[in-house]
Scaffold this motif. Structure first.
Motif, PDB file in Angstrom:
ATOM      1  N   PHE A 111       0.826  -1.207   0.000  1.00 40.45           N
ATOM      2  CA  PHE A 111       0.000   0.000   0.000  1.00 40.45           C
ATOM      3  C   PHE A 111       0.860   1.257   0.000  1.00 40.45           C
ATOM      4  N   ALA A 112       2.031   1.202   0.618  1.00 40.69           N
ATOM      5  CA  ALA A 112       2.918   2.367   0.656  1.00 40.69           C
ATOM      6  C   ALA A 112       3.398   2.755  -0.739  1.00 40.69           C
ATOM      7  N   ARG A 113       3.422   1.805  -1.665  1.00 40.01           N
ATOM      8  CA  ARG A 113       3.867   2.090  -3.034  1.00 40.01           C
ATOM      9  C   ARG A 113       2.761   2.688  -3.899  1.00 40.01           C
ATOM     10  N   ALA A 114       1.519   2.670  -3.417  1.00 38.54           N
ATOM     11  CA  ALA A 114       0.383   3.165  -4.203  1.00 38.54           C
ATOM     12  C   ALA A 114       0.151   4.635  -3.885  1.00 38.54           C
ATOM     13  N   PRO A 115       0.345   5.542  -4.848  1.00 35.97           N
ATOM     14  CA  PRO A 115       0.271   6.975  -4.546  1.00 35.97           C
ATOM     15  C   PRO A 115      -1.113   7.449  -4.114  1.00 35.97           C
ATOM     16  N   HIS A 116      -2.166   6.712  -4.450  1.00 34.11           N
ATOM     17  CA  HIS A 116      -3.514   7.146  -4.077  1.00 34.11           C
ATOM     18  C   HIS A 116      -3.923   6.652  -2.692  1.00 34.11           C
ATOM     19  N   VAL A 117      -3.048   5.880  -2.028  1.00 35.90           N
ATOM     20  CA  VAL A 117      -3.376   5.298  -0.726  1.00 35.90           C
ATOM     21  C   VAL A 117      -2.608   6.007   0.383  1.00 35.90           C
ATOM     22  N   THR A 118      -3.334   6.431   1.407  1.00 37.19           N
ATOM     23  CA  THR A 118      -2.730   6.869   2.655  1.00 37.19           C
ATOM     24  C   THR A 118      -2.996   5.779   3.678  1.00 37.19           C
ATOM     25  N   GLN A 119      -1.972   5.405   4.429  1.00 37.95           N
ATOM     26  CA  GLN A 119      -2.109   4.361   5.441  1.00 37.95           C
ATOM     27  C   GLN A 119      -1.925   4.929   6.834  1.00 37.95           C
ATOM     28  N   SER A 120      -2.788   4.507   7.731  1.00 40.55           N
ATOM     29  CA  SER A 120      -2.606   4.847   9.126  1.00 40.55           C
ATOM     30  C   SER A 120      -3.197   3.714   9.957  1.00 40.55           C
ATOM     31  N   VAL A 121      -3.514   4.002  11.204  1.00 42.56           N
ATOM     32  CA  VAL A 121      -4.067   2.985  12.087  1.00 42.56           C
ATOM     33  C   VAL A 121      -5.355   3.483  12.714  1.00 42.56           C
ATOM     34  N   LEU A 122      -6.252   2.564  12.955  1.00 35.72           N
ATOM     35  CA  LEU A 122      -7.427   2.793  13.781  1.00 35.72           C
ATOM     36  C   LEU A 122      -7.370   1.721  14.842  1.00 35.72           C
ATOM     37  N   THR A 123      -7.022   2.126  16.055  1.00 33.85           N
ATOM     38  CA  THR A 123      -6.682   1.149  17.075  1.00 33.85           C
ATOM     39  C   THR A 123      -7.180   1.578  18.441  1.00 33.85           C
ATOM     40  N   GLY A 124      -7.449   0.608  19.256  1.00 34.58           N
ATOM     41  CA  GLY A 124      -7.798   0.894  20.637  1.00 34.58           C
ATOM     42  C   GLY A 124      -6.624   1.372  21.458  1.00 34.58           C
ATOM     43  N   ASN A 125      -5.406   1.214  20.953  1.00 40.81           N
ATOM     44  CA  ASN A 125      -4.210   1.681  21.649  1.00 40.81           C
ATOM     45  C   ASN A 125      -4.146   3.201  21.684  1.00 40.81           C
ATOM     46  N   GLN A 126      -3.452   3.752  22.675  1.00 45.73           N
ATOM     47  CA  GLN A 126      -3.089   5.160  22.624  1.00 45.73           C
ATOM     48  C   GLN A 126      -1.942   5.311  21.625  1.00 45.73           C
ATOM     49  N   ILE A 127      -1.741   6.524  21.120  1.00 47.95           N
ATOM     50  CA  ILE A 127      -0.795   6.727  20.026  1.00 47.95           C
ATOM     51  C   ILE A 127       0.617   6.314  20.413  1.00 47.95           C
ATOM     52  N   ASP A 128       1.066   6.602  21.631  1.00 48.83           N
ATOM     53  CA  ASP A 128       2.428   6.247  22.015  1.00 48.83           C
ATOM     54  C   ASP A 128       2.603   4.736  22.101  1.00 48.83           C
ATOM     55  N   ALA A 129       1.601   4.041  22.630  1.00 45.97           N
ATOM     56  CA  ALA A 129       1.678   2.583  22.692  1.00 45.97           C
ATOM     57  C   ALA A 129       1.680   1.987  21.291  1.00 45.97           C
ATOM     58  N   ALA A 130       0.870   2.564  20.397  1.00 46.77           N
ATOM     59  CA  ALA A 130       0.849   2.092  19.014  1.00 46.77           C
ATOM     60  C   ALA A 130       2.222   2.243  18.374  1.00 46.77           C
ATOM     61  N   ARG A 131       2.840   3.397  18.572  1.00 42.07           N
ATOM     62  CA  ARG A 131       4.162   3.640  17.981  1.00 42.07           C
ATOM     63  C   ARG A 131       5.200   2.671  18.542  1.00 42.07           C
ATOM     64  N   ILE A 132       5.173   2.441  19.843  1.00 39.61           N
ATOM     65  CA  ILE A 132       6.127   1.522  20.470  1.00 39.61           C
ATOM     66  C   ILE A 132       5.991   0.125  19.887  1.00 39.61           C
ATOM     67  N   LYS A 133       4.776  -0.352  19.754  1.00 43.40           N
ATOM     68  CA  LYS A 133       4.564  -1.701  19.215  1.00 43.40           C
ATOM     69  C   LYS A 133       4.984  -1.786  17.750  1.00 43.40           C
ATOM     70  N   LEU A 134       4.592  -0.817  16.952  1.00 42.90           N
ATOM     71  CA  LEU A 134       4.948  -0.845  15.534  1.00 42.90           C
ATOM     72  C   LEU A 134       6.460  -0.802  15.338  1.00 42.90           C
ATOM     73  N   GLU A 135       7.139   0.020  16.117  1.00 42.92           N
ATOM     74  CA  GLU A 135       8.599   0.100  16.011  1.00 42.92           C
ATOM     75  C   GLU A 135       9.253  -1.198  16.463  1.00 42.92           C
ATOM     76  N   ALA A 136       8.706  -1.847  17.471  1.00 44.10           N
ATOM     77  CA  ALA A 136       9.292  -3.088  17.971  1.00 44.10           C
ATOM     78  C   ALA A 136       9.328  -4.164  16.898  1.00 44.10           C
ATOM     79  N   TYR A 137       8.328  -4.150  16.003  1.00 47.03           N
ATOM     80  CA  TYR A 137       8.226  -5.220  15.003  1.00 47.03           C
ATOM     81  C   TYR A 137       8.522  -4.737  13.586  1.00 47.03           C
ATOM     82  N   GLY A 138       9.115  -3.548  13.449  1.00 48.21           N
ATOM     83  CA  GLY A 138       9.513  -3.062  12.141  1.00 48.21           C
ATOM     84  C   GLY A 138       8.366  -2.753  11.208  1.00 48.21           C
ATOM     85  N   LEU A 139       7.257  -2.274  11.752  1.00 44.71           N
ATOM     86  CA  LEU A 139       6.055  -2.026  10.955  1.00 44.71           C
ATOM     87  C   LEU A 139       5.704  -0.549  10.827  1.00 44.71           C
ATOM     88  N   ALA A 140       6.512   0.334  11.389  1.00 43.83           N
ATOM     89  CA  ALA A 140       6.150   1.753  11.429  1.00 43.83           C
ATOM     90  C   ALA A 140       6.288   2.433  10.075  1.00 43.83           C
TER      91      ALA A 140
END
Length: 242
Positions: A111-140
């Motif tokens: 999806f990151a290669r598609a110029p018409h797509v913006t990617q984000s998250v919709l999550t029950g996590n708070q933003i800092d927890a989301a960032r910590i988890k995504l960074e831990a697994y190389g998904l940010a």
């Protein structure tokens, strides 16, 4: 020469836990430790509803720890702040015990290669927890968290869809609900999308069986993210997101 219009701008919103990643129980232990620290009660067992926002989750656990509603209201902001601090301190445990789920990284990269797509998250996590988890697994990489919606902002998950649309419009993207695709693993994910007209793909990598996700109204149900892209390509209402 055939005139092909550029694809319409779309927004892909990822759930995190049991959709993109499995935190290996580290986050759950953080929640229990926060409650023990703030209430003095050690929960031997606790009920956590899949797909809950962090506000709803922590409210429930604080009640299970014996606090009344007024005390829960007072303690909740401290609990959410402490969750972030403890999770940040346990990044190494996240790496040791958790993982990115199969197909997650490849799907984000697609999806990151598609110029018409913006990617984000919709999550029950708070933003800092989301960032910590995504960074831990190389998904940010490839995810714009400034355009996401997070559970620290509301108790009710469907409100997050409205928040994501409002953010997109504020940033100049004229998106309608049908231009939004949610990918999640729980009935709450499906219901949140459906309640506001968004498209939804459910992935059966969490606690909820595929049949239940289908019955809840998902446009598409896949066993894991390895199958996501080919399945979407075969689905007429979802091809525009690829």
């Amino acid at each position: 020469m055939i005139d092909r219009a550029a694809p319409r701008d779309v927004l892909v919103l990822w759930d995190l836990d049991q959709t993109l990643l499995d935190a290996g129980g580290v986050d759950r232990q953080v929640w229990l430790d926060v409650c023990a620290e703030l209430t003095g009660t050690v929960l031997e067992s606790a009920e956590v509803v899949p797909g809950s926002t962090v506000r709803a989750l922590m409210r429930s656990l604080l009640r299970q720890s014996g606090l009344g509603e007024d005390d829960v209201d007072d303690v909740l902001p401290r609990a959410i702040g402490r969750e972030r601090e403890l999770l940040d301190a346990r990044r190494e445990l996240l790496v040791q015990h958790g993982r990115a789920l199969p197909g997650a990284r490849a799907a984000i990269e697609h999806f990151a290669r598609a110029p018409h797509v913006t990617q984000s998250v919709l999550t029950g996590n708070q933003i800092d927890a989301a960032r910590i988890k995504l960074e831990a697994y190389g998904l940010a990489a490839g995810l714009d968290l400034s355009r996401g919606a997070f559970g620290s902002d509301t108790v009710h998950r469907p409100d997050l869809v409205v928040q994501a649309l409002d953010t997109a419009r504020w940033l100049g993207r004229a998106l309608e609900p049908g231009d939004v695709l949610m990918v999640g693993d729980s009935v709450l994910d499906v219901e949140a999308a459906r309640s506001h007209g968004a498209r939804v793909v459910a992935v059966a990598t969490g606690e909820t069986p595929a049949s239940v996700l289908q019955d809840a109204g998902a446009d598409l149900v896949v066993p894991d993210l390895v199958d996501l892209l080919p399945a979407m390509n075969s689905h007429p209402s979802l091809k525009g997101f690829l």
